[in-house]
Scaffold this motif. Structure first.
Motif, PDB file in Angstrom:
ATOM      1  N   TYR A 120       0.846  -1.198   0.000  1.00 27.15           N
ATOM      2  CA  TYR A 120       0.000   0.000   0.000  1.00 27.15           C
ATOM      3  C   TYR A 120       0.882   1.250   0.000  1.00 27.15           C
ATOM      4  N   LYS A 165      -0.845   4.617   1.043  1.00 27.02           N
ATOM      5  CA  LYS A 165      -1.115   4.672   2.482  1.00 27.02           C
ATOM      6  C   LYS A 165       0.172   4.916   3.264  1.00 27.02           C
ATOM      7  N   LYS A 211       0.968   8.541   3.351  1.00 28.45           N
ATOM      8  CA  LYS A 211       0.142   9.227   4.338  1.00 28.45           C
ATOM      9  C   LYS A 211       0.670   8.983   5.758  1.00 28.45           C
ATOM     10  N   LYS A 212       1.125   7.772   6.003  1.00 32.91           N
ATOM     11  CA  LYS A 212       1.679   7.463   7.325  1.00 32.91           C
ATOM     12  C   LYS A 212       2.955   8.257   7.573  1.00 32.91           C
TER      13      LYS A 212
END
Length: 388
Positions: A125, A128, A131-132
């Motif tokens: 991912y 994602k 974003k983390k």
């Protein structure tokens, strides 16, 4: 000691974290260490009412992060009543709230990442993960950096955790993990299972039990089963567990296309006697996962003296291989086919030896009583000395 356990949710359909926490609590209590459980659930949620012990539910919470306004004030008001706080999991509000409430206080907190730093997620991912990264420096990085210790359940998890973010600092310790000894009366449990699923009696059962999720390799298992099904007409695959309904429908459609619809059962989530009965009734347990921090169901199968067929992405694979408690291959179709072929080629005497080895491995490595003892040792070793 008095310990506080923080979890995002007590809903068992969310995975094995809450099951492990519940078993650890029970083992700690048996050794005289009391404690409480705090979650981000809505107090009126069915999973809170169904949980077998008391829960301080601080929700309702919002979004996937499960933020709410009640947890932080609750921790600030009550954390001093505990010898230590144990944070279970990352990427949800429990860890950041614990850091805000406890950093710089006399109450230490410890973190179990439960495999949530595995680099598989970064590869699978990538958006994602970006974003983390935006959250990491001011969020989880500080949660881990300032914890009294970050507890990994095995050496493999500890090594993998270092690969996800270059900005990483933690007091790493390797503990252990596992499950409680299964309830007595194996025959009664098996009978209950066959009473619920009478068509499976007399079959050689290959069991998958866990969330139906892409990381678990469910598709690999169905495709591999198709490769060996013709040579073993008495083998039946049981795909037990909750999960994504869309993925489940896709897998069932694929089984239909492969002509295996009548040789694969989908009983959904099993609990109590039906869950233990599934382990008792099967010949082997299989988990060809692409990423598995520990695999509670793997250890539960071993506790029932069942050999396990796993991928080398299940982080306890080294222990399984060393103890000869099952077979280990890669998390590919070829590897999963090899798992099933090695099982089907084993003689009855070899399977008996593997069953004995599986039980012995559980008793030596993964009994929850030992897990609780190790956790207490870690807390005592890494907690700061009392202030004068």
């Amino acid at each position: 000691m008095r310990l506080l356990h923080l979890v995002p949710s007590v809903d068992p359909q969310g995975g094995g974290v809450i099951e492990g926490v519940r078993r650890v609590q029970e083992a700690l209590a048996a050794q005289g260490h009391t404690g409480d459980l705090v979650s981000l659930d809505d107090p009126n949620a069915p999973c809170v009412a169904a949980h077998p012990g008391p829960v301080v539910a601080t929700g309702p919470s919002s979004g996937g992060y499960m933020y709410n306004e009640r947890l932080l004030p609750w921790l600030k008001a009550h954390a001093g009543e505990y010898d230590a706080v144990i944070v279970n999991g990352l990427w949800q509000y429990t860890g950041f709230a614990a850091w805000r409430a406890l950093h710089g206080t006399k109450t230490p907190y410890f973190v179990y990442s439960h495999g949530m730093l595995d680099p598989w997620f970064k590869r699978q991912y990538p958006l994602k993960h970006l974003k983390k990264w935006a959250y990491w420096p001011w969020g989880e990085y500080r949660v881990l950096r300032d914890a009294a210790a970050v507890v990994f359940t095995c050496e493999e998890e500890r090594l993998l955790a270092r690969q996800s973010f270059w900005l990483y600092k933690a007091r790493e310790v390797v503990g252990s993990y596992g499950t409680s000894t299964p309830p007595d009366d194996a025959q009664r449990q098996a009978d209950a299972y066959f009473a619920a699923f009478p068509a499976l009696r007399g079959k050689r059962l290959l069991l998958f039990l866990g969330r139906i999720h892409e990381k678990k390799g469910c598709d690999l298992l169905i495709e591999a089963f198709a490769r060996v099904a013709a040579q073993s007409p008495d083998v039946h695959l049981v795909m037990a567990g909750p999960g994504d309904e869309s993925l489940t429908r896709q897998l069932q459609a694929r089984a239909q296309t492969l002509g295996l619809a009548d040789r694969i059962s989908w009983p959904g989530m099993l609990s109590g006697d039906l869950k233990w009965g599934a382990f008792r009734a099967c010949e082997v347990f299989c988990l060809p996962s692409h990423q598995e921090n520990f695999g509670i169901a793997v250890v539960e199968a071993m506790a029932c003296s069942r050999p396990v067929l796993i991928s080398d992405k299940v982080n306890i694979w080294r222990e399984i291989a060393e103890d000869q408690a099952g077979f280990v291959e890669s998390d590919t179709l070829e590897g999963t086919v090899a798992l099933l072929q090695r099982w089907l080629a084993a003689t009855p005497a070899q399977l008996t030896t593997m069953r004995e080895a599986a039980l012995h491995s559980f008793e030596q490595r993964f009994r929850m009583e030992q897990v609780a003892e190790k956790l207490v040792e870690i807390i005592r070793t890494h907690s700061p000395p009392p202030r004068a």
